[in-house]
Design an enzyme around this catalytic site. Structure first.
Site, mmCIF file in Angstrom:
data_model
loop_
_atom_site.group_PDB
_atom_site.id
_atom_site.type_symbol
_atom_site.label_atom_id
_atom_site.label_comp_id
_atom_site.label_asym_id
_atom_site.label_seq_id
_atom_site.Cartn_x
_atom_site.Cartn_y
_atom_site.Cartn_z
ATOM 1 N N SER A 1 -12.607 -14.428 -35.196
ATOM 2 C CA SER A 1 -12.677 -15.157 -36.433
ATOM 3 C C SER A 1 -13.900 -15.951 -36.541
ATOM 4 O O SER A 1 -14.608 -16.360 -35.578
ATOM 5 C CB SER A 1 -11.405 -15.995 -36.651
ATOM 6 O OG SER A 1 -10.337 -15.039 -36.480
HETATM 7 N N1 SAH Z 1 -7.929 -15.076 -32.607
HETATM 8 C C1 SAH Z 1 -8.890 -14.054 -32.692
HETATM 9 C C2 SAH Z 1 -9.291 -13.257 -34.012
HETATM 10 C C3 SAH Z 1 -8.127 -12.147 -34.172
HETATM 11 S S1 SAH Z 1 -8.345 -11.172 -35.250
HETATM 12 C C4 SAH Z 1 -9.774 -14.325 -31.992
HETATM 13 O O1 SAH Z 1 -10.421 -15.592 -31.781
HETATM 14 O O2 SAH Z 1 -10.947 -13.371 -31.720
HETATM 15 C C5 SAH Z 1 -6.565 -10.521 -35.761
HETATM 16 C C6 SAH Z 1 -5.998 -9.815 -34.694
HETATM 17 O O3 SAH Z 1 -4.557 -10.006 -35.020
HETATM 18 C C7 SAH Z 1 -6.540 -8.477 -34.348
HETATM 19 O O4 SAH Z 1 -7.034 -8.436 -32.974
HETATM 20 C C8 SAH Z 1 -5.441 -7.666 -34.566
HETATM 21 O O5 SAH Z 1 -5.345 -6.533 -33.736
HETATM 22 C C9 SAH Z 1 -4.254 -8.574 -34.359
HETATM 23 N N2 SAH Z 1 -2.778 -8.150 -34.977
HETATM 24 C C10 SAH Z 1 -2.682 -7.741 -36.317
HETATM 25 N N3 SAH Z 1 -1.166 -7.769 -36.376
HETATM 26 C C11 SAH Z 1 -0.580 -8.059 -35.132
HETATM 27 C C12 SAH Z 1 0.689 -8.114 -34.764
HETATM 28 N N4 SAH Z 1 1.879 -7.806 -35.542
HETATM 29 N N5 SAH Z 1 0.870 -8.525 -33.551
HETATM 30 C C13 SAH Z 1 -0.184 -8.928 -32.652
HETATM 31 N N6 SAH Z 1 -1.500 -8.707 -32.898
HETATM 32 C C14 SAH Z 1 -1.723 -8.325 -34.345
#
Ligand code: SAH
Length: 223
Positions: free
Chosen positions: A52
């Site tokens: 993000s």
């Molecule tokens: N916080 C992260 C950004 C994450 S992007 C950082 O700092 O890098 C969002 C993430 O949510 C992705 O990796 C995606 O695979 C995950 N995601 C989507 N749906 C999900 C679910 N139901 N459970 C766990 N992870 C999920």
């Protein structure tokens, strides 16, 4: 990056700014993108996901008002960057990722960098982490059609949940939910954002339907 892109845009919490300055974001982005690690934008990581934008990470963490003794649940570990920032602000971070490659990389990276108070789990985060609940704060880093009821119920009284919510898969309102008591939740909207979809039992189905992103309208996305 922290002074110009984050503090100048209104993030005032000194502990949060210090945590952002302390976490080396270049370790959380793919090696060939390291030169962009301190530009304030999202970047691609493995499995078609993104790390993000730092300003949005800051905005969500500020909205969740983390205190030093807090236990925090994060859905969407991704690179582990937001978990690392939060690990400097709260007592324990429980973070769930649905992609095995991302969960594995994040777990390794966080351990190597010494963030010992972060636990990474592989699975569907919309189910929460029942054994570790209730939480003082829940941060959902992917956008869903609504706030999963399971996650609301894992908040303790006075707990805060911050999550992008929207009817389309790629454009959402950043929503904050406060638990005021059993079955008593207050909600406010912090702005318009664009996150990758939350895929799971209480999120979107794995496969997008053709209409999901039709009619996308411009909004003042927080970028
Ligand atoms: N916080 C992260 C950004 C994450 S992007 C950082 O700092 O890098 C969002 C993430 O949510 C992705 O990796 C995606 O695979 C995950 N995601 C989507 N749906 C999900 C679910 N139901 N459970 C766990 N992870 C999920």
């Amino acid at each position: 990056m922290v002074s110009r892109q984050i503090a100048d845009r209104g993030i005032a919490d000194a502990r949060l700014l210090a945590a952002l300055r302390a976490v080396p974001r270049e370790h959380f982005v793919p090696p060939h993108l390291r030169r962009f690690a301190y530009e304030d934008g999202p970047l691609p990581i493995a499995a078609g996901q993104t790390i993000s934008q730092p300003y949005i990470v800051a905005l969500m963490i500020e909205a969740a008002a983390l205190a030093p003794d807090d236990r925090v649940l994060e859905i969407g570990t991704g690179s582990g960057y937001a978990a690392a920032v939060m690990s400097r602000l709260a007592a324990e971070i429980f973070t769930i990722e649905r992609h095995a490659v991302l969960a594995g990389d994040a777990r390794r990276r966080l351990a190597q960098l010494g963030y010992a108070n972060v636990a990474v789990r592989l699975g569907d985060g919309t189910r929460g982490w029942p054994e570790a609940a209730p939480f003082d704060a829940v941060i959902v880093a992917a956008g869903g059609p609504e706030v999963p009821d399971t996650l609301r119920r894992q908040l303790r009284v006075d707990g805060r949940l911050v999550m992008p919510v929207g009817r389309r898969r790629s454009r959402q309102d950043l929503v904050r939910v406060r638990c005021r008591g059993e079955n008593d939740f207050a909600e406010d909207v912090l702005g318009c954002v664009s996150f990758v979809p939350l895929i799971g039992a209480e999120g979107w189905p794995e496969k997008a339907s053709k209409q999901d992103d039709d009619g996308d309208q411009a909004c003042s996305v927080l970028e």
